[in-house]
Enzyme design. Structure first.
Site, PDB file in Angstrom:
ATOM      1  N   ASN A  35       6.859  15.609 -11.072  1.00 28.34           N
ATOM      2  CA  ASN A  35       7.301  15.623 -12.462  1.00 28.34           C
ATOM      3  C   ASN A  35       6.989  16.992 -13.076  1.00 28.34           C
ATOM      4  OD1 ASN A  35       7.339  15.356 -15.345  1.00 28.34           O
ATOM      5  ND2 ASN A  35       7.195  13.142 -15.126  1.00 28.34           N
ATOM      6  N   ASP A  57       8.424  17.513  -4.325  1.00 32.78           N
ATOM      7  CA  ASP A  57       8.171  16.241  -3.664  1.00 32.78           C
ATOM      8  C   ASP A  57       7.630  16.561  -2.279  1.00 32.78           C
ATOM      9  OD1 ASP A  57       8.230  13.846  -2.267  1.00 32.78           O
ATOM     10  OD2 ASP A  57      10.147  13.201  -3.081  1.00 32.78           O
ATOM     11  N   ALA A  85      -1.828  14.788  -3.961  1.00 35.39           N
ATOM     12  CA  ALA A  85      -0.649  13.960  -4.216  1.00 35.39           C
ATOM     13  C   ALA A  85      -0.716  12.713  -3.344  1.00 35.39           C
ATOM     14  CB  ALA A  85       0.624  14.749  -3.912  1.00 35.39           C
ATOM     15  N   SER A 135      -9.550   8.723   1.347  1.00 33.03           N
ATOM     16  CA  SER A 135     -10.012   7.509   0.671  1.00 33.03           C
ATOM     17  C   SER A 135     -11.047   6.812   1.534  1.00 33.03           C
ATOM     18  CB  SER A 135      -8.838   6.555   0.422  1.00 33.03           C
ATOM     19  OG  SER A 135      -9.295   5.290  -0.039  1.00 33.03           O
ATOM     20  N   TYR A 148      -1.490   2.123   3.411  1.00 36.84           N
ATOM     21  CA  TYR A 148      -2.310   3.116   2.713  1.00 36.84           C
ATOM     22  C   TYR A 148      -3.501   3.535   3.577  1.00 36.84           C
ATOM     23  CZ  TYR A 148      -5.009   5.260  -1.085  1.00 36.84           C
ATOM     24  OH  TYR A 148      -5.720   6.135  -1.874  1.00 36.84           O
TER      25      TYR A 148
END
Length: 237
Positions: A35, A57, A85, A135, A148
């Site tokens: 964005n 992107d 991202a 993560s 994920y």
């Protein structure tokens, strides 16, 4: 020494916090987001002058290539790269559409591979540092997050492998693995319920992850490492 720092996903959450800390440390920051308006807002809010906003992107190779060509021409060689991202499409595997699996892997894993590959073209001649944002789920796994978890576990393996490839050229590659951080991605969770599982008894803040990322960017003898910033969540998983 001031460096040119590129932060993918720098318009919100952890990425925005990293961009803010880089600017405070005196670095010129390129904020990259899908964005453009959000990227411009983030860049304009940073301390100091000369920060840049770009739209890209990361799942699209040509867009990544074009972004780095623009950065090289208008800003110079990249010294720091932060890959923040990412997206998640949580669901049990049998209920996850193949398109969601593909998009998760393309954004979270392939995207970081593409940005690292592009950044290395300038880093190999002058040195540099890369921090990928993984993560705790990539380390421990979690039901309902197969895609994920796979993307973040893959990112850990990629980080360690790339660190071995480029260490001799004075390029360091590390990964920060956050736990439950108060961002848009965790906004739908029952914070009181999840807090009971965290030994430190609270969600983390994006700024706390940013501090860990800065440590890895600036530590000249650290590479190939995974630094968990999770309040001890891993201990109870």
């Amino acid at each position: 020494m001031s460096r040119l720092a590129v932060v993918f996903g720098g318009s919100q959450g952890i990425g925005r916090a990293v961009a803010r800390r880089l600017a405070i440390r005196g670095h010129k920051v390129v904020v990259v987001s899908r964005n453009m308006e959000a990227a411009q807002d983030s860049a304009a809010s940073l301390y100091g002058e000369g920060h840049v906003a770009l739209s890209c992107d990361v799942s699209k190779e040509q867009e990544v290539k074009s972004a780095f060509e623009t950065i090289q021409k208008s800003c110079g060689s990249v010294g720091y790269l932060v890959n923040a991202a990412g997206l998640n499409r949580d669901a049990l595997l049998l209920r996850t559409p193949p398109d969601d699996i593909a998009m998760t892997l393309q954004t979270n894993l392939l995207g970081s591979i593409l940005t690292c590959r592009a950044a290395l073209r300038s880093m190999l001649s002058q040195g540099g540092a890369i921090v990928n944002i993984g993560s705790v789920v990539g380390v421990k796994g979690n039901a309902g997050q197969c895609a994920y978890s796979a993307s973040k576990a893959g990112l850990e393996g990629f980080t360690r492998s790339l660190a071995k490839e480029v260490a001799g050229r004075n390029v360091r590659v590390n990964l920060v693995a956050p736990g439950l951080i108060r961002t848009r991605m965790t906004a739908g969770l029952d914070e009181m319920e999840w807090t009971r599982r965290i030994p430190m008894g609270r969600f983390g803040e994006p700024e706390e992850v940013a501090r860990a990322a800065m440590f890895l960017l600036e530590s000249p003898y650290v590479t190939g490492q995974v630094l968990l910033v999770d309040g001890g969540l891993r201990l109870g998983m």
